[in-house]
Design an enzyme around this catalytic site. Sequence first.
Site, PDB file in Angstrom:
ATOM      1  N   ASP A  17       0.820  -1.216   0.000  1.00  0.00           N
ATOM      2  CA  ASP A  17       0.000   0.000   0.000  1.00  0.00           C
ATOM      3  C   ASP A  17       0.851   1.262   0.000  1.00  0.00           C
ATOM      4  O   ASP A  17       0.667   2.152  -0.844  1.00  0.00           O
ATOM      5  CB  ASP A  17      -0.930   0.013   1.219  1.00  0.00           C
ATOM      6  CG  ASP A  17      -2.035  -1.019   1.118  1.00  0.00           C
ATOM      7  OD1 ASP A  17      -1.859  -2.004   0.376  1.00  0.00           O
ATOM      8  OD2 ASP A  17      -3.059  -0.865   1.795  1.00  0.00           O
ATOM      9  N   ARG A  97      -1.559   6.035  17.387  1.00  0.00           N
ATOM     10  CA  ARG A  97      -1.727   7.028  16.321  1.00  0.00           C
ATOM     11  C   ARG A  97      -1.270   8.437  16.691  1.00  0.00           C
ATOM     12  O   ARG A  97      -0.698   9.140  15.854  1.00  0.00           O
ATOM     13  CB  ARG A  97      -3.177   7.042  15.833  1.00  0.00           C
ATOM     14  CG  ARG A  97      -3.679   5.753  15.194  1.00  0.00           C
ATOM     15  CD  ARG A  97      -2.612   4.922  14.608  1.00  0.00           C
ATOM     16  NE  ARG A  97      -3.089   3.801  13.810  1.00  0.00           N
ATOM     17  CZ  ARG A  97      -2.349   2.748  13.528  1.00  0.00           C
ATOM     18  NH1 ARG A  97      -1.121   2.658  14.004  1.00  0.00           N
ATOM     19  NH2 ARG A  97      -2.812   1.766  12.785  1.00  0.00           N
ATOM     20  N   ASP A 126      -8.589   5.340  11.823  1.00  0.00           N
ATOM     21  CA  ASP A 126      -7.215   5.837  11.815  1.00  0.00           C
ATOM     22  C   ASP A 126      -7.054   7.138  11.043  1.00  0.00           C
ATOM     23  O   ASP A 126      -6.250   8.003  11.420  1.00  0.00           O
ATOM     24  CB  ASP A 126      -6.270   4.773  11.249  1.00  0.00           C
ATOM     25  CG  ASP A 126      -5.915   3.716  12.281  1.00  0.00           C
ATOM     26  OD1 ASP A 126      -6.150   3.962  13.475  1.00  0.00           O
ATOM     27  OD2 ASP A 126      -5.409   2.652  11.897  1.00  0.00           O
ATOM     28  N   SER A 180      -6.567  -8.515   8.170  1.00  0.00           N
ATOM     29  CA  SER A 180      -5.893  -7.232   8.267  1.00  0.00           C
ATOM     30  C   SER A 180      -5.400  -7.101   9.701  1.00  0.00           C
ATOM     31  O   SER A 180      -6.188  -7.138  10.646  1.00  0.00           O
ATOM     32  CB  SER A 180      -6.866  -6.102   7.932  1.00  0.00           C
ATOM     33  OG  SER A 180      -6.277  -4.846   8.193  1.00  0.00           O
TER      34      SER A 180
END
Length: 406
Positions: A17, A97, A126, A180
Amino acid sequence: MSSQVNKVVLAYSGGLDTSVILKWLEQTYQCQVVTFTADLGQGEEVEPARAKAQAMGIQEIFIEDLREEFVRDFVFPMFRANTIYEGEYLLGTSIARPLIAKRLIEIANQTNADAISHGATGKGNDQVRFELGAYALRPDIHIIAPWREWTLNSRESLLAYAEQHGIQVEMKRGKSSPYSMDANLLHISYEGDILEDPWAEPEQSMWRWSVSPEDAPDKPETIELSYQHGDIVAIDGQSMSPALVLETLNKLGGEHGIGRSDIVENRFVGMKSRGCYETPGGTIMLKAHRAIESLTLDREVAHLKDELMPRYASLVYNGYWWSPERDMLQQMIDASQQTVNGKVRLKLYKGNVIVTGRHSETNSLFDENIATFEDDAGAYNQKDAEGFIKLNALRLRIAARKHQTS
């Protein structure tokens, strides 16, 4: 677009990605790209990202070990609040994050970049966490979220783009995971595949960090945690840094089948999502912290903390770590932890964390002379309870009499 962005800092893992994003940014925005790769204890080598970025012509590459900062400045402060979202989630992804957002902005300032970019999708939490944090730290920053702009909406289209532009994609040998996953020192998460059916039981082969409680050792293991100001500073008398504390507890918890959870949670963007998590060290930390607080915190302070915790948890989950309200709550929580000093003894056994003792030499509020069921030598006058009860019952008695006469 080229006039809007000259240089962008990309949160870069080196995977498919973000490698595609790197090339896409160069093509779409005609800009220079700086890569940032963080080691938060995800258990995978981060240095290979340097070679991949260099192979794609990147000149400014940042590879950083943030494990100590992550646990010291983010995980530990969160656990001082006994934080848990919707009664089950220990916020392993959420709490990582704000640190990534902080470093993205710091690197952007250091390299004179006018934009940052991330690989979060337009469906998840996110994107909100990264961007709220970034805007709080640098309000004029330009944020590029490719998943909200491009048409590469499948793995097949990403692979085709990579092949078209000569992007080397490392294909892992053997059977790849269908899930994932996101990992750091606090947890590993699993989403997708069969987990998208809330009725489907997770496969045992999915779990990476912990044994099944049924397969855990038949003999319990006892550990002792030492606390200073609400943080663990030693395990079994051995002083440890924050990151080493969490690494050690992850290992111990995983060996005893501790920390698995299967949750349907409410995302900030509005949808329900099913995810599975392994948080062995965090599960131990939460149980132990509440145990030492039970001995050292005033009753009303402890109860007020419990009332504030769901609000604090929502702020972390929704991406408001850098907000003034989270900072205000943190100052209150940290002030309460000045007396949270002592030791907690725990037994780890087949998925369970069992408190077997707690002790504080200087800050215990437990008075055996008062609490005893034996003769307290006048330390507590039991007759005082009568007036206490009648005063607290006054409104109930008045209401009952009204009902009787109506």
